[in-house]
Design an enzyme around this catalytic site. Sequence first.
Site, short mmCIF file in Angstrom:
data_model
loop_
_atom_site.label_atom_id
_atom_site.label_comp_id
_atom_site.label_asym_id
_atom_site.label_seq_id
_atom_site.Cartn_x
_atom_site.Cartn_y
_atom_site.Cartn_z
N HIS A 198 18.76 10.25 1.28
CA HIS A 198 19.36 9.00 1.74
C HIS A 198 19.36 7.95 0.64
O HIS A 198 19.17 6.77 0.92
CB HIS A 198 18.64 8.50 3.00
N LYS A 226 -10.40 -3.12 -10.76
CA LYS A 226 -11.05 -2.17 -9.85
C LYS A 226 -11.18 -2.77 -8.46
O LYS A 226 -11.01 -2.09 -7.46
CB LYS A 226 -12.44 -1.84 -10.42
N ASN A 241 -15.58 -16.86 -10.57
CA ASN A 241 -14.63 -15.83 -10.10
C ASN A 241 -13.94 -16.40 -8.87
O ASN A 241 -14.60 -17.02 -8.04
CB ASN A 241 -15.36 -14.56 -9.66
N GLY A 242 -12.65 -16.15 -8.73
CA GLY A 242 -11.94 -16.62 -7.55
C GLY A 242 -10.84 -17.60 -7.95
O GLY A 242 -10.47 -17.69 -9.12
N TRP A 295 -10.20 -12.45 -15.87
CA TRP A 295 -8.91 -11.81 -15.61
C TRP A 295 -7.99 -12.96 -15.22
O TRP A 295 -8.15 -13.57 -14.17
CB TRP A 295 -9.07 -10.81 -14.46
N GLU A 345 -0.33 9.11 -2.74
CA GLU A 345 -1.49 8.90 -3.61
C GLU A 345 -1.24 9.52 -4.99
O GLU A 345 -1.58 8.92 -6.01
CB GLU A 345 -2.74 9.51 -2.95
N CYS A 365 -12.41 -10.71 -12.56
CA CYS A 365 -13.45 -11.36 -13.38
C CYS A 365 -14.84 -10.82 -13.07
O CYS A 365 -15.10 -10.35 -11.96
CB CYS A 365 -13.47 -12.85 -13.10
N LYS A 421 -1.39 7.38 -8.42
CA LYS A 421 -2.33 7.77 -9.48
C LYS A 421 -1.61 7.86 -10.81
O LYS A 421 -2.05 7.36 -11.82
CB LYS A 421 -2.92 9.13 -9.10
N GLU A 477 -0.15 4.28 -12.05
CA GLU A 477 -1.09 3.20 -12.37
C GLU A 477 -1.79 3.41 -13.70
O GLU A 477 -2.19 2.44 -14.34
CB GLU A 477 -2.10 2.95 -11.24
N ARG A 510 -13.95 -3.55 -14.41
CA ARG A 510 -13.24 -4.31 -13.37
C ARG A 510 -11.92 -4.85 -13.89
O ARG A 510 -11.07 -5.26 -13.09
CB ARG A 510 -14.12 -5.48 -12.90
C1 G6P Z 1 -7.41 -1.98 -6.39
C2 G6P Z 1 -7.81 -0.66 -7.04
C3 G6P Z 1 -7.34 0.51 -6.19
C4 G6P Z 1 -7.89 0.39 -4.78
C5 G6P Z 1 -7.51 -0.95 -4.15
C6 G6P Z 1 -8.27 -1.19 -2.87
O1 G6P Z 1 -6.04 -2.15 -6.46
O2 G6P Z 1 -7.27 -0.57 -8.34
O3 G6P Z 1 -7.79 1.73 -6.76
O4 G6P Z 1 -7.39 1.44 -3.99
O5 G6P Z 1 -7.85 -2.03 -5.03
O6 G6P Z 1 -9.64 -1.32 -3.18
P1 G6P Z 1 -10.83 -1.08 -2.20
O7 G6P Z 1 -12.05 -1.41 -3.01
O8 G6P Z 1 -10.64 -2.03 -1.05
O9 G6P Z 1 -10.78 0.33 -1.77
#
Ligand code: G6P
Length: 610
Positions: A503, A605, A100-101, A74, A480, A2, A484, A487, A27
Site C-alpha cells: 500500500h 540511554k 539535569n533536566g 546533553w 525492534e 546529562c 536497532k 539507531e 548516557r
Molecule cells: C531511549 C533508549 C531506548 C529505550 C527508550 C526507553 O530512547 O535509547 O533504547 O528503549 O529510551 O527507555 P526505558 O529506559 O524507558 O526502557
Amino acid sequence: MCGIVGYIGPRKILPVLIGGLKKLEYRGYDSAGVAYLENGKLNILKEEGKLAALEEKCIGIETENTIGIGHTRWATHGAPSRVNSHPHTNEAGTIALVHNGIIENYAKIKEWLEKKGVKFVSETDTEVAAHLINHFYFGDLRAAVANAIEMIEGSYAFAVVSSEEPDTIVAVRKDSPLIVGKADGESILASDIPALLEYTRDVYFLNDNEIVEMKRGSINFYDEYGTKLRKEITRIDWDVSQAEKGGYEHFMIKEIYEQPRALQDTFSPRLIDGKIDISEMGMDEDFIRNLPKITIVACGSASHVAHVGKYIIERVAKIPVEVDIASEFRYRKPLLLPDQLVMVISQSGETADTIAALREAKDNGVKVAAVVNVIGSTIAREADAAFYTHAGMEIAVATTKAYDTQLLSMYMLAYAMAHVRGTITEEEYNEAVRELTLLPEKAENVLELCEQIQHIAYERFMDEDTFFIGRGLDYALAMEASLKLKEISYIHAEAYAAGELKHGTIALIEKNTLVVAIATQKDLIEKTISNIKEVKARGAHVICLTMEKYLSEFKDQDSVDEFILIPDMMDMMAPIIGVIPMQMLAYYITLDKGFDVDKPRNLAKSVTVE
Ligand code: G6P
C-alpha cells in the site's frame, strides 16, 4: 542524557569526578565540566566534546581538594560549547551548580534577575538557577536552594557547591533521577547507579523535592520546607564488573552475549513448583479474573515489547490490550476503566514520558504495575507494583538484554494470567512453562549464528535502506530489528506489516534493496512468502529469518537469497530468540561502518526530559 556526580571524602577530587563521569558517558553527552575548591576559591574546568578533552585539561593540576561536582551535558538550551556546559556559577563565582533536566520558566526568571542587574553569560536555562540560588543566599546554601526551587518550574536534579561553605554539597531533584551513595567516610551522589558502584552499593534514592545536604561525615535529608527526613538505604545488587567491558570490544556485544544469563535470571526465581509466580505484579486472582482491559505504555524498544505483549496476552489470557507510546498517552486523555490495569515498561525506570504516563494513570485511580530493570528507579517506586527484569546493568545505548528480559516478562505474565483465568488448559500451560524454561539454552545456541551474521553485515554495510517485514508477532519483532539497525548504523530502516507493504512502501523497493523478512509463525508463513515474492519480483535482496522446522515451506521457490535459521521452538516464543540475530546484524553492520556502537549520535540511554 546529562550526568551528574558529586563527592566528599578523603580522595583527591579530580580523578574521582572524571572517573564518575566516565561511568555515565554511556548516557550520551556533548560537553563536560567539573567544579572544586582551591584556597577558598571555586575552580571550574569545562570542555566541549568528549570527556577525554576535559581529562586532558586536568593533567598537571595537583589539587588537594576532596570535594566537588561534575557534569556531562546533553545540549537542550544552547549549543554544545564550553560556555554553555556546566557547572554554571553566579557572577561572583562563589556558587557553582550542575543540572539535569529543563527549567521551563527560565526566560521569566532570567528577565526578573536581569532587571535586578544580573549579567548572564550562557544561553542555557541552567544558568538562571545559579543566579537564583545566589539571590537567596544569606549564609545557608540549603535554604537558598530550597527557596530557589520554589520559583523553578520544570524538571531538575541540581548539585550545588559554594566557596562560603567549603565542606558541603547540596542537591535536590524533581522528575530527574538523583542517587546518594554512602560509604565508609565518604559520600558520592550521581544521576545513575554505575557512577556509585566503585564506592558503595548502599544508596538513598531521592524523591521529588527532597534536599540532601552532604557534609564530611554526614548525609542529611530534608523536605522543601526544611523538615528533616528519615530515609531508608537500598542495597544495589549490581556488580561493578557489569559497568566494564570484560574483554569485549563494546558493551553492546557483551550485553548481547549476556542474554542467556539474563533470561535465566529473570525466569528461574519466578518458577516455583513448576508454576510461574507473578505475585510481584500485586494483582490478586480476582483482579486478574475480572480484568476488562490492560493498557501497556512505554517508549522506544520497550514499546515494541508492548506490541508483543498485546499479541500474546490477547491470545492466551484473552484480555483486550491497548498499546500506547508514553508521549502520546500522556496527552491524549485516554479512556481508562476503573478496574483495568495500566502496565508501564521501562529499562531505566526514569524515562520522563513513561513516568508522566504512570502518574496520569494513577491520577485516574487506575492500578499501575511496572516491568522495570533498575531497582529503586522512579518508575519502580511510584508504580503500585514492580516486576523486575533481572537483566543487570545495561550500558550500551541500544538496548538488547533489557529488551529481551522485558519480552520474557510479557510471556510470563500472559501465561500466568491465562492460568488464573482458565483460558488455556493445564496441558497448554505446562507446555508453555517447559518452552520458557528452554529459552536460555536456545539463546545460547542462537549466538552461534555470529559468523554468518558477520558475513551478511560485511556484504550489506554499504546499504542505504533496509526494510523489515513480518506479520503478527513477526511484525512486532520487525519493529525492534529496524530500530536497532537505524539507531546505531544510521542506515534508513523501516518495519512494515508484510501485508501493508504493497500500500505504498513497495514503491521504494528496487534492485538490490535489502528486505529482511521474518517468518516464524506457521499460520502466517504462506502469506509472508507471498509478500517476499512481491519484493523479490521488484529486485529486492531477501534475507529471511525463520525456524529450522519451517525451511521446507520455502522449497520450490527461490525468492529468498539467504536464510537465518533460529532453533525450533513454540512459534509464540520466537521473538525472544529471533531478536538476537537481528541485534547482532545491527551491531556488525555498525562495526563495519566504523561508528561508535555504544554511543550513537544524538541518542541517550535514558531520556529524562520530555
Ligand atoms: C531511549 C533508549 C531506548 C529505550 C527508550 C526507553 O530512547 O535509547 O533504547 O528503549 O529510551 O527507555 P526505558 O529506559 O524507558 O526502557
